[in-house]
Design a protein around this motif. Structure first.
Motif, short mmCIF file in Angstrom:
data_model
loop_
_atom_site.label_atom_id
_atom_site.label_comp_id
_atom_site.label_asym_id
_atom_site.label_seq_id
_atom_site.Cartn_x
_atom_site.Cartn_y
_atom_site.Cartn_z
N SER A 116 0.84 -1.19 0.00
CA SER A 116 0.00 0.00 0.00
C SER A 116 0.88 1.24 0.00
O SER A 116 1.84 1.33 0.77
CB SER A 116 -0.91 0.01 1.23
OG SER A 116 -1.86 -1.03 1.16
N ALA A 117 0.54 2.18 -0.86
CA ALA A 117 1.39 3.37 -0.99
C ALA A 117 0.58 4.55 -1.52
O ALA A 117 -0.36 4.38 -2.30
CB ALA A 117 2.57 3.10 -1.91
N ILE A 118 0.95 5.72 -1.07
CA ILE A 118 0.42 6.98 -1.59
C ILE A 118 1.62 7.81 -2.00
O ILE A 118 2.58 7.96 -1.24
CB ILE A 118 -0.41 7.74 -0.54
CG1 ILE A 118 -1.64 6.93 -0.13
CG2 ILE A 118 -0.83 9.10 -1.07
CD1 ILE A 118 -2.44 7.56 0.98
N GLY A 119 1.59 8.37 -3.21
CA GLY A 119 2.73 9.16 -3.66
C GLY A 119 2.42 9.93 -4.92
O GLY A 119 1.26 10.15 -5.26
N ILE A 120 3.48 10.33 -5.59
CA ILE A 120 3.36 11.12 -6.81
C ILE A 120 4.20 10.47 -7.90
O ILE A 120 5.00 9.57 -7.63
CB ILE A 120 3.84 12.57 -6.58
CG1 ILE A 120 5.33 12.59 -6.20
CG2 ILE A 120 2.99 13.27 -5.52
CD1 ILE A 120 5.95 13.97 -6.16
N ASP A 121 4.03 10.94 -9.12
CA ASP A 121 4.89 10.53 -10.23
C ASP A 121 6.13 11.41 -10.17
O ASP A 121 6.10 12.59 -10.56
CB ASP A 121 4.14 10.72 -11.56
CG ASP A 121 4.94 10.20 -12.75
OD1 ASP A 121 6.18 10.32 -12.74
OD2 ASP A 121 4.31 9.72 -13.71
N GLU A 122 7.22 10.87 -9.65
CA GLU A 122 8.43 11.66 -9.41
C GLU A 122 8.99 12.21 -10.72
O GLU A 122 9.42 13.37 -10.79
CB GLU A 122 9.49 10.81 -8.71
CG GLU A 122 9.04 10.18 -7.40
CD GLU A 122 8.91 11.18 -6.26
OE1 GLU A 122 9.24 12.37 -6.46
OE2 GLU A 122 8.50 10.77 -5.17
N PHE A 123 9.01 11.40 -11.77
CA PHE A 123 9.58 11.81 -13.05
C PHE A 123 8.80 12.98 -13.63
O PHE A 123 9.38 14.03 -13.97
CB PHE A 123 9.57 10.62 -14.02
CG PHE A 123 10.04 10.96 -15.41
CD1 PHE A 123 11.38 10.89 -15.75
CD2 PHE A 123 9.13 11.37 -16.39
CE1 PHE A 123 11.81 11.20 -17.04
CE2 PHE A 123 9.55 11.69 -17.67
CZ PHE A 123 10.89 11.60 -18.00
N SER A 124 7.49 12.84 -13.78
CA SER A 124 6.71 13.90 -14.42
C SER A 124 6.64 15.15 -13.55
O SER A 124 6.57 16.27 -14.07
CB SER A 124 5.30 13.40 -14.74
OG SER A 124 4.57 13.11 -13.56
N SER A 125 6.69 14.99 -12.23
CA SER A 125 6.68 16.16 -11.34
C SER A 125 7.95 16.98 -11.51
O SER A 125 7.91 18.22 -11.58
CB SER A 125 6.52 15.70 -9.89
OG SER A 125 5.31 15.01 -9.71
N ALA A 126 9.10 16.29 -11.57
CA ALA A 126 10.36 17.00 -11.79
C ALA A 126 10.39 17.61 -13.19
O ALA A 126 10.92 18.72 -13.38
CB ALA A 126 11.53 16.04 -11.60
N ARG A 127 9.83 16.92 -14.17
CA ARG A 127 9.78 17.47 -15.53
C ARG A 127 8.97 18.77 -15.56
O ARG A 127 9.31 19.71 -16.27
CB ARG A 127 9.17 16.44 -16.49
CG ARG A 127 9.18 16.89 -17.96
CD ARG A 127 8.72 15.76 -18.87
NE ARG A 127 7.40 15.29 -18.49
CZ ARG A 127 6.82 14.20 -19.00
NH1 ARG A 127 7.47 13.46 -19.89
NH2 ARG A 127 5.62 13.84 -18.61
N THR A 128 7.91 18.83 -14.75
CA THR A 128 7.13 20.07 -14.64
C THR A 128 8.00 21.23 -14.17
O THR A 128 7.92 22.34 -14.69
CB THR A 128 5.95 19.87 -13.67
OG1 THR A 128 5.05 18.90 -14.22
CG2 THR A 128 5.20 21.17 -13.42
N ALA A 129 8.83 20.96 -13.16
CA ALA A 129 9.75 22.00 -12.66
C ALA A 129 10.74 22.40 -13.74
O ALA A 129 11.00 23.60 -13.97
CB ALA A 129 10.48 21.49 -11.42
N GLY A 130 11.30 21.40 -14.43
CA GLY A 130 12.27 21.69 -15.49
C GLY A 130 11.66 22.48 -16.63
O GLY A 130 12.28 23.40 -17.17
N ARG A 131 10.44 22.13 -17.02
CA ARG A 131 9.77 22.85 -18.10
C ARG A 131 9.55 24.32 -17.74
O ARG A 131 9.69 25.21 -18.59
CB ARG A 131 8.42 22.20 -18.40
CG ARG A 131 8.51 20.90 -19.21
CD ARG A 131 7.16 20.22 -19.28
NE ARG A 131 7.15 19.10 -20.21
CZ ARG A 131 6.18 18.21 -20.29
NH1 ARG A 131 5.12 18.30 -19.47
NH2 ARG A 131 6.24 17.22 -21.16
#
Length: 350
Positions: free
Chosen positions: A159-174
Motif C-alpha cells: 500500500s502506498a500513496i505518492g506522486i509521479d516523481e519523473f513527471s513532477s520533476a519534468r514540470t519543474a524543469g519545463r
C-alpha cells in the motif's frame, strides 16, 4: 533485587479476589466504594502503580495509535519542513479519530528493527524518502497494516500513496526552460548512502534511491524538450544539510560560468540556497532563479517566496492515517497530482 508488586499481591492484602482487584482499577464503577477504597489503600501501601496499560491494550486488540517510521534520526520529524508538514496532516487526522502517534526512528538498523518490533500501534506510515525497501522489510515482519509515502520502487503488493516523481520533476524543469534558462544546475538529494558532491551519469544510473534518480531524469527530460543537452547541467548530490548544499553552491558559483537557474530537489534545499545567495548579494531571481520541490509552508514566507512543485502533503498524510485507523484489508495504491506554484524566486534570465 526487590520483587515487583503484582495485582495478586494487592488482592491478597485487601482480602478480595484478583478479579475484584482488577475491576477496581479497570472498571471501578462496578466495585462497591468501600471495597474499592480498601483495594486502593492496599495498593498505596505496597507501592503498586496499577495494571500495565500495554497488556490491557494488547488484549483489546487495538491501541488506537499510528507508528510513523523513518530511517533518519528522530530530529528529522521536527527539523525538515516536509516532514513537519506531513506530520501536521497526520496529527490532524489522528485528532479526528481520537488516536495517538508514535514516532519510530533510530540511529542504526539494529535499533530501528527493535523500535518497529516493540512499537505499540495499530499500523505504520513509512517515510520512504531513503531506505524504503528496508523499512518495508522490517515492517512486514510485524504483520500489521502499513502504508508507504512513496510509490516508486515498491511492488504492487505494498500500500502506498505518492506522486509521479519523473513527471513532477519534468514540470519543474519545463518551467525553468520556458523562462529561457539554458545554464542550469541540479541540487539533488542522496543517490546512495554516504556520498555528497558532483555525480556522473553512471552514478545516476546506479542510484540506490529511485526517487532521486527519477527526479533527475525528469529535469533532464524537460531540458531535452527545449533542445538543451542535459549533459551540460551539473548534478550535485547533497544529504539535505546546509553544509552539503552550501559546498555545492560554492563550487557552482566559483566557476567561470555559474548557472542562471537552480533545480532544487526539495524546498529545504531551495531555502538553504536562497539564504546562501542572499548572504553573498547574488540576486534572486535577477542573477539566478531557484525552484524547489514539495510545497512546504516555509516557501511561502521565504525571501523571496520560493517557486515550487507542490506535493499534496495534507491529502497524503490525512489519507494514510485514515487508512491505518480505518483498517486496510487489501493493498491500496494511489498516485496524487502535483501543482506548479510560481512565486518570486523564478524569472527570465537577466
Amino acid at each position: 533485587m526487590k520483587r515487583a508488586i503484582k495485582l495478586s499481591d494487592v488482592a491478597k492484602a485487601a482480602g478480595v479476589s484478583q478479579g475484584t482487584a482488577s475491576n477496581a482499577f479497570n472498571r471501578p464503577e462496578i466495585v462497591r466504594p468501600e471495597v474499592r477504597e480498601r483495594i486502593e489503600a492496599a495498593a498505596r501501601e505496597l507501592g503498586y502503580a496499577g495494571p500495565d496499560p500495554k497488556g490491557r491494550l494488547l488484549r483489546a486488540g487495538k491501541v488506537n495509535a499510528i507508528g510513523v517510521v523513518t530511517t533518519s534520526p528522530l530530529g528529522y520529524f521536527f527539523e525538515d519542513p516536509y516532514a513537519r508538514a506531513i506530520m501536521t496532516s497526520i496529527s490532524e487526522a489522528c485528532d479526528v479519530h481520537g488516536a495517538g502517534i508514535s514516532l519510530v526512528s533510530a540511529a542504526n538498523e539494529e535499533k530501528l528493527a527493535w523500535n518497529i518490533q516493540s512499537a505499540i500501534v495499530d499500523g505504520f506510515i513509512l517515510f520512504c524518502i531513503e531506505g524504503g525497501a528496508r523499512l518495508v522489510e522490517l515492517t512486514r515482519e510485524r504483520r500489521l497494516p502499513f502504508i508507504a509515502l512513496q510509490l516508486e520502487g515498491l511492488d504492487e503488493t505494498i500500500s502506498a500513496i505518492g506522486i509521479d516523481e519523473f513527471s513532477s520533476a519534468r514540470t519543474a524543469g519545463r518551467h525553468i526552460m520556458a523562462l529561457g534558462h539554458r545554464d542550469v544546475a541540479i541540487l539533488a538529494l542522496e543517490l546512495t548512502e554516504g556520498h555528497i558532491g558532483p555525480v556522473s551519469e553512471t552514478e545516476v544510473d546506479a542510484a540506490l534511491y529511485s526517487t532521486t534518480r527519477n527526479r533527475i531524469r525528469g529535469y533532464q527530460a524537460a531540458m531535452v524538450e527545449f533542445g538543451v543537452d542535459a549533459a551540460t547541467a551539473p548534478i550535485f548530490e547533497t544529504d539535505h544539510t546546509s553544509a552539503s548544499v552550501e559546498a555545492a553552491l560554492a563550487e557552482l558559483f566559483g566557476s567561470d560560468r555559474p548557472p542562471t537557474a537552480l533545480l532544487c530537489m526539495s524546498d529545504r534545499v531551495g531555502l538553504i540556497a536562497l539564504d546562501w545567495l542572499r548572504a553573498r548579494k547574488i540576486s534572486v531571481p535577477g542573477d539566478v532563479s531557484v525552484i524547489g520541490f514539495d510545497g512546504v509552508p516555509d516557501g511561502e514566507i521565504s525571501n523571496p517566496p520560493l517557486t515550487t512543485v507542490a506535493q499534496p502533503i495534507a491529502a497524503m498524510g490525512r489519507q494514510a492515517a485514515d487508512m491505518i485507523l480505518g483498517g486496510m484489508n487489501e493493498p491500496h495504491r494511489e498516485q496524487l497530482p502535483v501543482d506548479l506554484i510560481v512565486r518570486a524566486s523564478t524569472a527570465a534570465p537577466g
